[in-house]
Design a protein around this motif. Structure first.
Motif, PDB file in Angstrom:
ATOM      1  N   VAL A   1       0.849  -1.195   0.000  1.00 33.20           N
ATOM      2  CA  VAL A   1       0.000   0.000   0.000  1.00 33.20           C
ATOM      3  C   VAL A   1       0.886   1.247   0.000  1.00 33.20           C
ATOM      4  CG1 VAL A   1      -1.723   1.323   1.270  1.00 33.20           C
ATOM      5  CG2 VAL A   1      -1.884  -1.183   1.185  1.00 33.20           C
ATOM      6  N   HIS A   2       1.800   1.324   0.956  1.00 37.30           N
ATOM      7  CA  HIS A   2       2.666   2.500   1.038  1.00 37.30           C
ATOM      8  C   HIS A   2       3.670   2.517  -0.107  1.00 37.30           C
ATOM      9  CE1 HIS A   2       4.270   5.955   3.208  1.00 37.30           C
ATOM     10  NE2 HIS A   2       5.484   5.519   2.893  1.00 37.30           N
ATOM     11  N   GLU A   3       4.099   1.338  -0.556  1.00 39.37           N
ATOM     12  CA  GLU A   3       5.045   1.297  -1.665  1.00 39.37           C
ATOM     13  C   GLU A   3       4.434   1.906  -2.929  1.00 39.37           C
ATOM     14  OE1 GLU A   3       7.737  -1.920  -4.229  1.00 39.37           O
ATOM     15  OE2 GLU A   3       6.903  -2.498  -2.287  1.00 39.37           O
ATOM     16  N   MET A   4       3.149   1.637  -3.169  1.00 39.28           N
ATOM     17  CA  MET A   4       2.498   2.234  -4.335  1.00 39.28           C
ATOM     18  C   MET A   4       2.422   3.755  -4.193  1.00 39.28           C
ATOM     19  SD  MET A   4       2.022  -0.397  -6.207  1.00 39.28           S
ATOM     20  CE  MET A   4       3.421  -1.141  -5.347  1.00 39.28           C
ATOM     21  N   GLU A   5       2.213   4.223  -2.977  1.00 36.01           N
ATOM     22  CA  GLU A   5       2.200   5.676  -2.752  1.00 36.01           C
ATOM     23  C   GLU A   5       3.589   6.271  -2.988  1.00 36.01           C
ATOM     24  OE1 GLU A   5       0.670   5.721   1.187  1.00 36.01           O
ATOM     25  OE2 GLU A   5      -1.434   5.563   0.552  1.00 36.01           O
ATOM     26  N   GLU A   6       4.626   5.509  -2.634  1.00 33.48           N
ATOM     27  CA  GLU A   6       5.989   5.965  -2.883  1.00 33.48           C
ATOM     28  C   GLU A   6       6.309   5.970  -4.380  1.00 33.48           C
ATOM     29  OE1 GLU A   6       8.780   6.748  -0.078  1.00 33.48           O
ATOM     30  OE2 GLU A   6       6.766   7.586  -0.040  1.00 33.48           O
ATOM     31  N   ILE A   7       5.743   5.017  -5.117  1.00 31.87           N
ATOM     32  CA  ILE A   7       5.898   5.027  -6.572  1.00 31.87           C
ATOM     33  C   ILE A   7       5.252   6.279  -7.156  1.00 31.87           C
ATOM     34  CG2 ILE A   7       5.190   3.893  -8.711  1.00 31.87           C
ATOM     35  CD1 ILE A   7       5.509   1.209  -7.280  1.00 31.87           C
TER      36      ILE A   7
ATOM     37  N   ILE B   1      -3.838   2.396  -7.350  1.00 31.14           N
ATOM     38  CA  ILE B   1      -3.355   1.029  -7.162  1.00 31.14           C
ATOM     39  C   ILE B   1      -3.094   0.768  -5.680  1.00 31.14           C
ATOM     40  CG2 ILE B   1      -1.357  -0.479  -7.588  1.00 31.14           C
ATOM     41  CD1 ILE B   1      -1.316   0.570 -10.438  1.00 31.14           C
ATOM     42  N   ALA B   2      -2.651   1.786  -4.948  1.00 28.19           N
ATOM     43  CA  ALA B   2      -2.471   1.628  -3.499  1.00 28.19           C
ATOM     44  C   ALA B   2      -3.785   1.226  -2.834  1.00 28.19           C
ATOM     45  CB  ALA B   2      -1.949   2.930  -2.889  1.00 28.19           C
TER      46      ALA B   2
END
Length: 328
Positions: free
Chosen positions: A256-262, A282-283
């Protein structure tokens, strides 16, 4: 007996790993198999984590101060949302008087799936604390290390960047870089993290598309036909879906957070606007997996559901139905 000496005859380094999840545990196994002493601080961690640490023969230390005083290298491998907090913990520990007695530098390798902007923020944390820590920015591309045939290891790629190079560090940096498949990209903090993020956007973005496509096909009663057409026209994509969907559930909460970082990377370093980036949406897909379906209960070491692509989309469909009932 495992050789605990580098090729030049000097003792191998002590490596701290924060924390011992699926990836951290795999890297710990690899390092221990190659003669390294691996330590961690597991205060506040779950019983499952403590059991994994014991099973892998990782040495426990009492606190962050002991971790920093004992380690030559710290590998930060935590959920993306915890990366900055973990760096601040280590920076705080190294600001204590006991740390000043070290006679050799401490290397901090941030290997988390975060944006280049976050990587730069983490580097600045150590600058602000004025600690004698040498920071390397990095990422892990691939799955956890695992032993395969003939005693060989299948190891992910670890690109790193920044002013320091692992292969030129001491102690045993050249040996450690070889064991971990570390490749130095350039001297700019954020470059290696950016490489990891751009790769993850393709792989995990594809998995998110597959979740929606397969779930919708299931609801329409044409999942079999979709799979048949995909296998015929793009067999590599079909295999990626069959692998990716079942392996995804235990990791969805981290993604979830990784998609926000992307999304943050594409906006701050790629020049795209928020309206042009799909990764905030996507998050929410991975948030639904983690918090709106039975898939969110799955653990890497204990799998019950979602072990096939069909079961993943069944549970996704059920989660969507429950959500619709709540909003109606």
């Amino acid at each position: 007996m495992v050789d605990s000496m580098a090729s030049n005859g000097s003792p191998l380094a002590t490596v701290a790993i924060q924390s011992i999840g699926d990836m951290g545990g795999g890297i710990a196994r690899l390092l221990i198999a190659n003669g390294y002493r691996v330590i961690t601080n597991a205060r506040g961690r779950s019983q499952a984590t403590h059991e994994r640490i014991k099973r892998l023969s990782i040495e426990l230390v009492n606190d962050d101060e002991a971790l920093c005083n004992s380690a030559d290298y710290i590998l930060s491998i935590v959920p993306p949302k915890d990366a900055l907090a973990n760096a601040k913990r280590i920076a705080t520990a190294t600001s204590k008087p006991a740390f000043k007695k070290r006679t050799s530098p401490l290397y901090f390798l941030d290997l988390n799936a975060i944006s280049p902007e976050s990587a730069r923020e983490i580097s600045n944390v150590f600058d602000e604390f004025s600690t004698d820590i040498r920071v390397m920015d990095g990422g892990i591309i691939g799955g956890p290390p695992k032993k395969v045939e003939n005693g060989e290891w299948d190891v992910p790629s670890i690109p790193v960047s920044g002013p320091y190079q692992l292969s030129q560090s001491q102690p045993s940096g050249e040996h450690l870089a070889k064991v971990l498949h570390v490749k130095h990209v350039n001297e700019t903090i954020g470059s290696a993290t950016g490489l990891k993020i751009c790769f993850a956007a393709l792989s995990k973005g594809f998995t998110a598309l597959a979740i929606q496509s397969f779930t919708t096909a299931h609801n329409l009663g044409v999942l079999y036909e979709l799979k048949e057409h995909l296998e015929s026209s793009n067999p590599r994509a079909a295999r990626a879906v069959e692998r990716g969907l079942p392996s995804m559930p235990p990791k969805a909460y981290r993604w979830v957070h990784e998609m926000e970082e992307i999304a943050r990377t594409f906006e701050s370093d790629g020049g795209f606007s928020q309206s042009e980036s799909p990764f905030r949406a996507i998050a929410r897909i991975y948030d639904l997996v983690a918090n709106g379906t039975e898939l969110g209960k799955e653990l890497t070491d204990s799998r019950n559901r979602g072990k096939t692509a069909e079961d993943v989309v069944l549970l996704m469909s059920e989660g969507n139905a429950k959500r619709k009932v709540k909003t109606d």
